[in-house]
Design an enzyme around this catalytic site. Structure first.
Site, PDB file in Angstrom:
ATOM      1  N   SER A   1       0.836  -1.210   0.000  1.00 41.14           N
ATOM      2  CA  SER A   1       0.000   0.000   0.000  1.00 41.14           C
ATOM      3  C   SER A   1       0.865   1.252   0.000  1.00 41.14           C
ATOM      4  O   SER A   1       1.738   1.412   0.849  1.00 41.14           O
ATOM      5  CB  SER A   1      -0.890   0.045   1.249  1.00 41.14           C
TER       6      SER A   1
ATOM      7  N   HIS B   1      -4.314  -1.933  -5.777  1.00 37.69           N
ATOM      8  CA  HIS B   1      -3.206  -2.856  -6.005  1.00 37.69           C
ATOM      9  C   HIS B   1      -3.285  -3.363  -7.444  1.00 37.69           C
ATOM     10  O   HIS B   1      -4.366  -3.620  -7.942  1.00 37.69           O
ATOM     11  CB  HIS B   1      -3.282  -4.061  -5.044  1.00 37.69           C
TER      12      HIS B   1
ATOM     13  N   ARG C   1       0.346  -8.081  -3.453  1.00 38.93           N
ATOM     14  CA  ARG C   1       0.584  -9.287  -2.643  1.00 38.93           C
ATOM     15  C   ARG C   1      -0.759  -9.891  -2.271  1.00 38.93           C
ATOM     16  O   ARG C   1      -1.789  -9.240  -2.322  1.00 38.93           O
ATOM     17  CB  ARG C   1       1.398  -8.963  -1.391  1.00 38.93           C
ATOM     18  N   THR C   2      -0.697 -11.165  -1.919  1.00 39.79           N
ATOM     19  CA  THR C   2      -1.877 -11.811  -1.328  1.00 39.79           C
ATOM     20  C   THR C   2      -1.725 -11.671   0.181  1.00 39.79           C
ATOM     21  O   THR C   2      -0.653 -11.925   0.725  1.00 39.79           O
ATOM     22  CB  THR C   2      -1.923 -13.296  -1.733  1.00 39.79           C
ATOM     23  N   HIS C   3      -2.777 -11.213   0.823  1.00 41.88           N
ATOM     24  CA  HIS C   3      -2.727 -11.031   2.278  1.00 41.88           C
ATOM     25  C   HIS C   3      -3.287 -12.247   3.003  1.00 41.88           C
ATOM     26  O   HIS C   3      -4.182 -12.933   2.494  1.00 41.88           O
ATOM     27  CB  HIS C   3      -3.519  -9.782   2.683  1.00 41.88           C
TER      28      HIS C   3
ATOM     29  N   GLU D   1      -7.134  -2.076  14.001  1.00 44.81           N
ATOM     30  CA  GLU D   1      -7.119  -2.386  15.432  1.00 44.81           C
ATOM     31  C   GLU D   1      -8.102  -1.498  16.204  1.00 44.81           C
ATOM     32  O   GLU D   1      -8.452  -0.398  15.777  1.00 44.81           O
ATOM     33  CB  GLU D   1      -5.718  -2.147  16.016  1.00 44.81           C
TER      34      GLU D   1
ATOM     35  N   SER E   1       0.667  -7.270   6.868  1.00 47.41           N
ATOM     36  CA  SER E   1       1.467  -8.050   5.908  1.00 47.41           C
ATOM     37  C   SER E   1       2.894  -8.217   6.420  1.00 47.41           C
ATOM     38  O   SER E   1       3.171  -7.986   7.589  1.00 47.41           O
ATOM     39  CB  SER E   1       1.480  -7.335   4.548  1.00 47.41           C
TER      40      SER E   1
ATOM     41  N   ASN F   1      -1.077   6.317   8.049  1.00 48.90           N
ATOM     42  CA  ASN F   1      -2.044   6.836   9.019  1.00 48.90           C
ATOM     43  C   ASN F   1      -1.467   6.672  10.423  1.00 48.90           C
ATOM     44  O   ASN F   1      -0.571   5.846  10.633  1.00 48.90           O
ATOM     45  CB  ASN F   1      -3.383   6.066   8.916  1.00 48.90           C
TER      46      ASN F   1
END
Ligand code: 8IG
Length: 283
Positions: free
Chosen positions: A46, A78, A100-102, A201, A220, A243
């Site tokens: 990202s 992405h 990417r695959t998360h 979170e 990731s 952020n």
């Protein structure tokens, strides 16, 4: 390709060795890029999407769908291509994974680390993992790149299969962090905490991460770094703060803010990454 050979390259099949799929992927890449091997790999997370262009000239763009074991991108912003890039001013080649695959996508852990295993199979000795993250340090405002010095893997998962007790001391190469600071001496370092996601979170979880010694939160990188160490790759990981983590700022988190911060930081991150890659491959 016969259907049985295609099936034998299915990462979801537990009887299939993921390194065999990675070798097949590397073979397709070598063929499409007309390059027997690549030297350094980059995974663009990202906020890092545009930075690949400055590394050099793209000599091949390969759709992920054409490469064994790769899936198309699941997240807006992405791009699902792999690029072979001639590193400017050198005779070396970079393999740039645009997405990417998360782990949170729920396809299991093998697709998450497939790019890493493919990079090693393609001949790479070094991998540069990039990501976007939330910062626990209010001084690290959106747009600040931070070198990852160590991690806390809170996914409770490992990409390693079988009884392989891989040493993770100095997982994030001190040599490569020093090299990156040679490009930009103002770069700071931090401990990256991987949560499973895809939710961000709670403020309490962010405080927990801080008490545990974390500086950045994300979804990731730690699993990929572990797989990279198993493959013998030297790892550099750079996180772009997009952020402040939940509760560090009173602003709610949004994916569009994250993308915006990434765009705004491209001017700093692009040249940084290009210079770091050039130094990695220069003798
Ligand atoms: I970009 O604040 C980005 N990714 N877990 N928390 C977590 N992942 C992230 C965040 C964040 N920002």
């Amino acid at each position: 390709m016969t259907s049985s050979s295609a099936d034998s390259l299915d990462l979801r099949d537990p009887s299939v060795d993921p390194s065999v799929v990675a070798a097949a992927a590397a073979e397709v890449i070598a063929h499409r890029a007309r390059a027997a091997h690549h030297d350094v790999a980059l995974v663009l997370g990202s906020g890092w999407g545009q930075t690949g262009d400055l590394i050099g000239r793209t000599v091949a763009t390969i759709d992920n769908a054409e490469v064994p074991g790769f899936a198309k991108a699941a997240v807006a912003g992405h791009t699902a291509v792999i690029r072979s890039v001639a590193i400017a001013g050198t005779d070396r080649k970079a393999l740039v994974f645009g997405t990417r695959t998360h782990y949170y996508e729920g396809r299991g852990i093998r697709p998450v680390v497939h790019a890493v295993r493919t990079a090693a199979a393609a001949g790479c000795r070094t991998i540069v993992l990039t990501n976007g993250s939330g910062s626990l340090n209010p001084k690290w405002t959106p747009g600040t790149p931070i070198l990852i010095r160590d991690h806390l893997n809170l996914t409770a998962a490992s990409p390693i299969e079988g009884a392989n007790f891989v040493d993770l001391t100095d997982l994030y190469s001190a040599r490569l962090r020093e090299l990156a600071r040679g490009v930009d001496p103002s770069l700071e370092e931090g401990v990256y905490v991987q949560f499973r996601g895809p939710h961000y979170e709670t403020p309490a979880e962010v405080q927990m991460a801080k008490i545990l010694g974390g500086d950045l939160v994300g979804m990731s990188t730690t699993l990929e770094a572990i797989a990279a160490r198993q493959c013998g790759l030297e790892v550099l990981a750079v996180s772009l703060v997009t952020n402040l983590a939940a509760g560090i700022s009173d602003r709610p988190l949004s994916h569009s803010d994250v993308l915006e911060a990434g765009d705004a930081a491209a001017e700093r991150c692009g040249p940084l990454l290009a210079a770091v890659v050039a130094r990695i491959v220069s003798p």
